[in-house]
Design an enzyme around this catalytic site. Structure first.
Site, mmCIF file in Angstrom:
data_model
loop_
_atom_site.group_PDB
_atom_site.id
_atom_site.type_symbol
_atom_site.label_atom_id
_atom_site.label_comp_id
_atom_site.label_asym_id
_atom_site.label_seq_id
_atom_site.Cartn_x
_atom_site.Cartn_y
_atom_site.Cartn_z
ATOM 1 C CE LYS A 30 -11.714 -10.614 -46.911
ATOM 2 N NZ LYS A 30 -11.035 -10.269 -48.177
ATOM 3 N N GLY A 77 -6.431 -9.243 -46.687
ATOM 4 C CA GLY A 77 -7.098 -7.983 -46.413
ATOM 5 C C GLY A 77 -8.346 -7.794 -47.260
#
Length: 225
Positions: A51, A129
């Site tokens: 992440k 993202g």
């Protein structure tokens, strides 16, 4: 932090990093990332997810947790060391705001270094993202700026809900303007039941657009599991 100071992931990396973005919030990036990780893992590829920046959590990443559940409740040592979740902010907002409220800047060098370590250990890194391509990561750096600095191929998540054609084409135009590679358009089928007529037409339209403007890009259906 200026765009120029976003350090590039060096070419010495052994693994391929794909950046997972979406046409909007709540479009299914986390679900698509987990699905692709599971699929490629089943095909024998050594895959891990990361992440970019997690907001709305303290000390853990709910998106990484969802990836792991979808991958078969697997556990990676890199999760414990936070390599897969290098930047976490508590407030559930865009990274530029969440970081400002916490009184610290996003450490892009730390993120890049974490990605570099993962890519040295795995064949594929799926880097999810936060939000869409134009989401601000800081007051000076947009998500697309970071992707451009790294020159990462993009997997763009879309769906068949009303309005997604416009959002998808705007995102694709942004990639084209930056000359960024589109690896695949991932079509999330979870919204298909909202209006099958719109969803089927959207898929048909986007496939035609993709074949004309991004002929080398893949089309990936993300099924509802």
């Amino acid at each position: 932090m200026s765009v120029e100071r976003v350090e590039k992931v060096e070419s010495v990396l052994s693994g391929q990093v794909y950046f997972i973005s979406g046409i909007d919030t709540a479009i299914g990036k986390t679900y698509a990332t987990g699905y692709l990780a599971k699929l490629w893992q089943q095909q024998g590829r050594k895959v891990i997810t990361q992440k970019l920046i997690q907001t709305g959590n303290v000390g853990f990443s709910e998106d990484i947790h969802q990836h792991r559940l979808m991958m078969g409740n697997v556990h990676f040592a890199e999760d414990d060391s936070k390599l897969t979740m290098p930047e976490i902010f508590a407030y559930p907002a865009s990274p530029h705001l969440a970081s400002r409220l916490e009184g610290r800047e996003v450490d892009f060098a730390h993120i890049t270094a974490a990605t570099q370590q993962l890519a040295s250990r795995y064949e594929v890194v799926l880097l999810e993202g936060a939000g869409g391509l134009m989401v601000p990561l800081s007051t000076q750096v947009l998500t697309i700026d970071y992707i451009a600095a790294q020159q990462l191929p993009v997997i763009l998540v879309t769906s068949g809900r009303l309005g997604s054609i416009n959002h998808t084409l705007l995102s694709l135009e942004a990639l084209k303007a930056r000359q960024l590679p589109l690896y695949a358009l991932a079509y999330n089928l979870k919204d298909q039941s909202l209006d099958p007529i719109i969803s089927e037409d959207t898929a048909s339209y986007l496939k035609t657009y993709l074949s004309t403007h991004f002929p080398e890009a893949l089309w990936i259906d993300i099924p509802v599991l």
